[in-house]
Scaffold this active site. Structure first.
Site, PDB file in Angstrom:
ATOM      1  N   ASP A  61       0.845  -1.205   0.000  1.00  0.00           N
ATOM      2  CA  ASP A  61       0.000   0.000   0.000  1.00  0.00           C
ATOM      3  C   ASP A  61       0.882   1.259   0.000  1.00  0.00           C
ATOM      4  O   ASP A  61       0.388   2.384  -0.045  1.00  0.00           O
ATOM      5  CB  ASP A  61      -1.003  -0.002   1.158  1.00  0.00           C
ATOM      6  CG  ASP A  61      -0.349  -0.143   2.517  1.00  0.00           C
ATOM      7  OD1 ASP A  61       0.899  -0.208   2.591  1.00  0.00           O
ATOM      8  OD2 ASP A  61      -1.094  -0.179   3.523  1.00  0.00           O
ATOM      9  N   SER A  62       2.222   1.053  -0.003  1.00  0.00           N
ATOM     10  CA  SER A  62       3.137   2.174  -0.237  1.00  0.00           C
ATOM     11  C   SER A  62       2.917   2.748  -1.637  1.00  0.00           C
ATOM     12  O   SER A  62       3.430   3.825  -1.950  1.00  0.00           O
ATOM     13  CB  SER A  62       4.594   1.733  -0.063  1.00  0.00           C
ATOM     14  OG  SER A  62       4.852   0.558  -0.800  1.00  0.00           O
ATOM     15  N   ASP A 102      -1.073  -6.001  -0.100  1.00  0.00           N
ATOM     16  CA  ASP A 102      -1.541  -5.374   1.139  1.00  0.00           C
ATOM     17  C   ASP A 102      -3.050  -5.159   1.085  1.00  0.00           C
ATOM     18  O   ASP A 102      -3.567  -4.604   0.103  1.00  0.00           O
ATOM     19  CB  ASP A 102      -0.887  -3.994   1.314  1.00  0.00           C
ATOM     20  CG  ASP A 102       0.411  -4.056   2.096  1.00  0.00           C
ATOM     21  OD1 ASP A 102       0.561  -4.958   2.949  1.00  0.00           O
ATOM     22  OD2 ASP A 102       1.284  -3.199   1.856  1.00  0.00           O
ATOM     23  N   LYS A 124      -1.436  -9.357   2.822  1.00  0.00           N
ATOM     24  CA  LYS A 124      -0.688  -8.925   4.013  1.00  0.00           C
ATOM     25  C   LYS A 124      -1.539  -7.938   4.801  1.00  0.00           C
ATOM     26  O   LYS A 124      -2.240  -7.108   4.204  1.00  0.00           O
ATOM     27  CB  LYS A 124       0.644  -8.286   3.605  1.00  0.00           C
ATOM     28  CG  LYS A 124       1.447  -7.744   4.794  1.00  0.00           C
ATOM     29  CD  LYS A 124       2.900  -7.479   4.437  1.00  0.00           C
ATOM     30  CE  LYS A 124       3.186  -6.144   3.804  1.00  0.00           C
ATOM     31  NZ  LYS A 124       2.771  -4.956   4.565  1.00  0.00           N
ATOM     32  N   GLU A 141      -1.582  -5.473   8.628  1.00  0.00           N
ATOM     33  CA  GLU A 141      -0.742  -4.868   9.664  1.00  0.00           C
ATOM     34  C   GLU A 141      -1.396  -5.012  11.038  1.00  0.00           C
ATOM     35  O   GLU A 141      -2.553  -4.626  11.213  1.00  0.00           O
ATOM     36  CB  GLU A 141      -0.538  -3.371   9.361  1.00  0.00           C
ATOM     37  CG  GLU A 141       0.253  -3.126   8.092  1.00  0.00           C
ATOM     38  CD  GLU A 141       0.504  -1.645   7.826  1.00  0.00           C
ATOM     39  OE1 GLU A 141       0.165  -0.804   8.693  1.00  0.00           O
ATOM     40  OE2 GLU A 141       1.036  -1.327   6.746  1.00  0.00           O
ATOM     41  N   GLU A 184       9.090  -4.278  10.557  1.00  0.00           N
ATOM     42  CA  GLU A 184       9.574  -2.997  10.030  1.00  0.00           C
ATOM     43  C   GLU A 184      10.153  -2.120  11.138  1.00  0.00           C
ATOM     44  O   GLU A 184       9.507  -1.895  12.175  1.00  0.00           O
ATOM     45  CB  GLU A 184       8.402  -2.267   9.318  1.00  0.00           C
ATOM     46  CG  GLU A 184       8.826  -0.934   8.727  1.00  0.00           C
ATOM     47  CD  GLU A 184       7.851  -0.379   7.693  1.00  0.00           C
ATOM     48  OE1 GLU A 184       6.888  -1.074   7.325  1.00  0.00           O
ATOM     49  OE2 GLU A 184       8.068   0.774   7.271  1.00  0.00           O
TER      50      GLU A 184
HETATM   51  O1  KIV Z   1       3.664  -1.169   1.614  1.00  0.00           O
HETATM   52  C1  KIV Z   1       4.855  -1.520   1.656  1.00  0.00           C
HETATM   53  O2  KIV Z   1       5.669  -1.209   0.786  1.00  0.00           O
HETATM   54  C2  KIV Z   1       5.269  -2.336   2.793  1.00  0.00           C
HETATM   55  C3  KIV Z   1       6.739  -2.607   2.933  1.00  0.00           C
HETATM   56  C4  KIV Z   1       7.436  -1.409   3.421  1.00  0.00           C
HETATM   57  C5  KIV Z   1       6.998  -3.792   3.761  1.00  0.00           C
HETATM   58  O3  KIV Z   1       4.475  -2.737   3.571  1.00  0.00           O
END
Ligand code: KIV
Length: 272
Positions: A52-53, A91, A121, A123, A190
């Protein structure tokens, strides 16, 4: 220690556990689009994370919070079309799994069905145990993410190193155990102290992938735009840049502009 590597034609969640058992480090990188994912996959990266980055890197938002489920599915389906070998993990975005296990399952199913991704994934630890279990019960592989969890940035207030204090470190260790016991296939850690990350990696049988978590874990993940130096304002200590593409791309584009302005481009050979 150098380890004789087994050739994997296709990475599965089982291959990753096997790699951990064999002491083979796992490589993981983000991708959000077809062209980048093709390069990353061809370079034999084991896990491609549609993170989600994308909210920051692709859309220019300050945090990961605004990206939507539909947008994540769009990015994930572009990546999936490019990938032949890597395991593609997506994510689940903020607000699509925290409030209700049923909603979490619906979001995970949409990602898997509409993008063709291989895993999701999420969090958090004990707070999202029920959503995680619901997703896993549907046969969808889940990766956890502990330590600095960017979807909770407004709770933390800053992007500094997490779990330096005993109480938070203890909770993180318990959360990692819970994720393993629930059936998650891996955990991202992280920005936490290297010592703590090593202890966690040694305490669970599932792969632990670090970002800013030292070298005692089972693998590493970076944002591909950071590794390539396409982003240049983000400079955390954990980041190793392998290129300065911001500068190189800028120079190439400036040359193009100059060539157009001077009528050097296109030449006689570059026209019909
Ligand atoms: O969204 C992302 O890029 C991440 C990584 C930093 C692990 O969760």
């Amino acid at each position: 220690m150098s380890v004789a590597k087994k050739e994997y034609k296709r990475i599965t969640v089982k291959s990753l556990v096997e790699m951990k058992k064999n002491g083979e480090k796992i490589s993981m990188l983000t991708s959000y689009d077809y062209s980048m994912a093709k390069i990353v996959d061809a370079a034999n990266v084991d896990i491609i994370l549609v993170g989600d980055s994308a909210s920051n890197v692709m859309a220019g938002h300050e945090t990961t919070l605004p990206i939507t489920l539909d947008q994540m599915i769009y990015h994930a389906s572009s990546v999936i079309r490019a990938v032949k070998r890597a395991l593609v993990v997506v994510d689940i975005p903020f607000g699509s799994y925290q409030s209700d296990p049923k909603e979490a399952l619906r979001s995970a199913i949409r990602i898997m069905k509409e993008s063709g991704a291989h895993a999701v994934k999420v969090e958090g630890g004990i707070e999202i145990k029920e959503p995680i279990k619901r997703i896993l019960n549907a046969g969808i592989p889940v990766m956890g993410h502990l330590g600095l969890t960017p979807q909770s940035i407004y709770k933390f207030g800053t992007y500094t190193v997490r779990a330096k204090e005993e109480q938070e470190a203890e909770k993180l260790k318990q959360d990692a155990k819970m994720l393993e016991k629930s059936g998650c296939f891996g955990i991202v850690l992280e920005k936490i102290p290297a010592e703590l990350a090593k202890e966690v990696a040694e305490s669970v049988s599932i792969p632990v992938i670090g970002i800013g978590a030292g070298n005692g874990v089972d693998g590493q993940v970076l944002v591909v735009h950071d590794l390539l130096g396409m982003t240049h304002e983000f400079n955390p200590r954990f980041l190793r840049r392998y290129m300065n593409l911001y500068e190189e791309m800028g120079n190439a584009i400036s040359s193009y502009v100059a060539d157009v302005k001077s009528s050097d481009f296109p030449s006689d050979e570059e026209q019909y």
